[in-house]
Design a protein around this motif. Structure first.
Motif, PDB file in Angstrom:
ATOM      1  N   GLY A 210       0.813  -1.219   0.000  1.00 15.15           N
ATOM      2  CA  GLY A 210       0.000   0.000   0.000  1.00 15.15           C
ATOM      3  C   GLY A 210       0.842   1.262   0.000  1.00 15.15           C
ATOM      4  N   ASN A 236      -3.313  -2.650  -8.526  1.00 19.82           N
ATOM      5  CA  ASN A 236      -3.542  -1.676  -7.454  1.00 19.82           C
ATOM      6  C   ASN A 236      -4.009  -0.330  -7.980  1.00 19.82           C
ATOM      7  OD1 ASN A 236      -2.834  -3.558  -5.559  1.00 19.82           O
ATOM      8  ND2 ASN A 236      -0.700  -2.924  -5.439  1.00 19.82           N
ATOM      9  N   ALA A 239      -5.914   2.690  -6.190  1.00 18.22           N
ATOM     10  CA  ALA A 239      -5.310   3.709  -5.329  1.00 18.22           C
ATOM     11  C   ALA A 239      -4.995   4.996  -6.065  1.00 18.22           C
ATOM     12  CB  ALA A 239      -4.023   3.156  -4.724  1.00 18.22           C
ATOM     13  N   THR A 340     -11.463   6.201  -5.797  1.00 22.46           N
ATOM     14  CA  THR A 340     -10.075   6.141  -5.316  1.00 22.46           C
ATOM     15  C   THR A 340      -9.940   6.834  -3.965  1.00 22.46           C
ATOM     16  OG1 THR A 340      -9.206   6.106  -7.557  1.00 22.46           O
ATOM     17  CG2 THR A 340      -7.712   6.878  -5.858  1.00 22.46           C
ATOM     18  N   VAL A 344      -8.883   4.902  -0.436  1.00 20.78           N
ATOM     19  CA  VAL A 344      -7.674   5.279   0.323  1.00 20.78           C
ATOM     20  C   VAL A 344      -8.066   5.720   1.741  1.00 20.78           C
ATOM     21  CG1 VAL A 344      -5.729   6.898   0.449  1.00 20.78           C
ATOM     22  CG2 VAL A 344      -6.333   5.840  -1.736  1.00 20.78           C
ATOM     23  N   LYS A 367      -1.960   3.581   1.024  1.00 20.77           N
ATOM     24  CA  LYS A 367      -2.937   3.906  -0.022  1.00 20.77           C
ATOM     25  C   LYS A 367      -4.201   3.075   0.204  1.00 20.77           C
ATOM     26  CE  LYS A 367      -0.779   7.141  -2.163  1.00 20.77           C
ATOM     27  NZ  LYS A 367      -1.191   8.507  -1.841  1.00 20.77           N
ATOM     28  N   HIS A 368      -4.629   2.353  -0.833  1.00 24.32           N
ATOM     29  CA  HIS A 368      -5.930   1.666  -0.783  1.00 24.32           C
ATOM     30  C   HIS A 368      -5.882   0.366   0.015  1.00 24.32           C
ATOM     31  CE1 HIS A 368      -3.505  -0.460  -3.471  1.00 24.32           C
ATOM     32  NE2 HIS A 368      -4.444  -1.320  -3.809  1.00 24.32           N
ATOM     33  N   GLU A 415      -7.880  -4.698   2.233  1.00 25.93           N
ATOM     34  CA  GLU A 415      -8.267  -3.675   1.262  1.00 25.93           C
ATOM     35  C   GLU A 415      -9.769  -3.490   1.386  1.00 25.93           C
ATOM     36  OE1 GLU A 415      -7.079  -4.343  -2.777  1.00 25.93           O
ATOM     37  OE2 GLU A 415      -8.117  -2.549  -3.454  1.00 25.93           O
TER      38      GLU A 415
END
Ligand SMILES: *Cc1c(COP(=O)(O)O)cnc(C)c1O
Length: 476
Positions: A210, A236, A239, A340, A344, A367-368, A415
């Motif tokens: 991430g 990914n 993100a 997105t 996140v 991130k995500h 996630e």
């Protein structure tokens, strides 16, 4: 224990096999006997209803499966993809009769190009891994055309297993470089690995921890300056979608997973879709056929003799592509960006809730997705990531991805995706914290409320038995 429906019990005990009726089917293909139980309709309906309820999917509860992203699967996309105009076309139909399908595919390629910052796309590959392989074959053809002998592909130790597999299948030597202490690409390690033998550097950004690599432009320059290409694993994308593009980061070729990022479901092995996007210099290598717009008609054309050929029969998994297309149209560019931002935010919110009770390696802002480690729990009372994952099932939460990435001990990769509500996130955290305080014996023997408890996974993979005949033989 295996909960059986009445029909399964009948299949097991029914010895009254019926003779197969005479047909034109060649003898060697015929079954010798048919043992279908004679049951009323209601029992058949119950049979399938019970089997369906044994499955866990996004329609049952939260599904925070890190990296593999089983996310928002809108019903409108399902409905569209089951319309006759999508399911009743034949690949050998004359192109003039499938103009709508070709237009949809053409426009999907344009939209994906914009999202990726690439110049062209192919929709042929049937999954991410298949897309990776297609891309590596294009990279290989590109270097060969330029008369260069390059036989190495570099990737970081946080890479998904399909990356080295795709490179190795294309005949490349795979060079794995260690990650820097903060989880990003170790530029010095990359610099000493890159050479005239490097064909490509494969990377997902943000990576499977991430973490978004802030040095991505420097990395791209280093790789490109050595004459090698930058490959973006787009699993990914959730993100960065709508915020930046792999093209802007300096990548030359990317794959997306429509069944992860763009609203199409997956699981049980398929069907998927792994479109591949390329910058101009790789267009001649795209698989054939390509779709072109000639005046107001759409035509399928051979891509010439530099093309890597066909990656798949016909044009890809059209139904999956159509779902992704519907999702992109319905979301619009603002909607994609919003998805997105939400994923996140969700990921960081959940991480904050868990950070007191679980170890979270590699820095703070993610991130995500993010990775927690159950190493503290394992050290304290022997409870492993696998046990916690199994226990989550008892609470109606799909386990996160476990034991990946491998550079984190006892890793659990969450996630939460953009459609997770605050209530869902609070509940996941509440259950995770509760499990970390439960009696270890209880957790180690979970799950308790499923039809199958723990299976011997190695045996299941090596010796898969996919029919009820197994149960029948077992009874005899
Ligand atoms: C899922 C995934 C892949 C492979 O994609 P498939 O569609 O499952 O073949 C590659 N890389 C990453 C990071 C992934 O999460």
């Amino acid at each position: 224990m295996y909960a059986q429906t009445k029909i399964q019990r009948k299949l097991i005990t029914d010895t009254d096999a019926k003779k197969v009726p005479d047909t034109d089917v060649p003898n060697e293909l015929k079954r010798e006997s048919l043992s279908l139980p004679n049951v009323p309709e209601s029992e058949v309906v119950r049979h399938y209803k019970i089997l369906a309820s044994m499955n866990f999917g996004v329609d049952n509860g939260p599904y925070p499966l890190g990296s593999c992203t089983m996310k928002y699967n809108p019903k409108y996309a399902d409905r569209l993809s089951s319309l006759g105009s999508a399911t009743e076309v034949h690949p050998y139909q004359d192109q003039s009769t499938i103009q709508g399908t070709l237009e949809m595919m053409y426009d999907m390629e344009q939209k994906l190009s914009k999202i990726a910052g690439m110049d062209a796309f192919t929709l042929q590959p049937a999954a991410g891994a298949h897309g990776e392989h297609a891309a590596i074959l294009m990279i290989k053809a590109y270097h060969e055309k330029n008369g260069e002998e390059r036989d190495e592909v570099i990737l970081p130790d946080s890479a998904h297993g399909t990356n080295p597999a795709s490179a190795a299948m294309a005949g490349y030597k795979v060079i794995e470089i260690p990650s820097a202490p903060d989880g990003s690409v170790d530029i010095d390690a990359l610099r000493s690995a890159v050479s005239k033998r490097t064909a490509a550097f494969m990377l997902t950004n943000p990576n499977t921890l991430g973490i978004f690599d802030k040095n991505i432009k420097e990395i791209a320059k280093l790789v490109n300056d050595a004459g090698a290409l930058m490959y973006y694993d787009g699993a990914n994308l959730n993100a960065i979608m709508g915020i930046t593009t792999p093209g802007d980061m300096g990548f030359d070729v990317v794959h997306f997973n429509v069944h992860k990022t763009f609203g199409a479901p997956h699981g049980g092995g398929g069907p998927g879709s792994g479109p591949v996007g390329v910058k101009k210099r790789l267009i001649p290598y795209l698989p054939s056929p390509v779709i072109e717009k000639v005046k107001d008609k759409y035509v399928l054309k051979d891509n010439g003799n530099l093309s890597i050929g066909k990656m798949r029969s016909f044009y890809g998994n059209i139904n999956v592509i159509l779902r992704g297309y519907a999702y992109i149209l319905r979301m619009g560019s603002e909607g994609l960006k919003d998805a997105t931002v939400r994923s996140v935010l969700n990921s960081n919110y959940l991480k904050e809730l868990l950070k007191e009770d679980y170890e979270i390696p590699y820095g703070d802002l993610k991130k995500h997705e993010f990775v927690v480690s159950a190493s503290r729990q394992k050290k304290k009372n022997g409870v492993k990531a696998m046990d916690i994952a199994k226990r989550l099932i008892d609470y109606g939460i799909h386990p996160p991805t476990i034991y990946f990435p491998m550079l984190v001990d006892e890793s659990m990769m969450f996630e939460p995706t953009e459609d997770c509500s605050k209530e869902d996130l609070d509940r996941i955290a509440e259950v995770m914290i509760k499990i970390s305080k439960e009696d270890p014996e209880l957790v180690i023997n979970a799950p308790y409320n499923t039809s199958v408890s723990r299976v011997d996974e190695t045996k299941a993979a090596k010796d898969a038995i996919l029919s009820t005949r197994y149960l029948r033989n077992k009874r005899q």
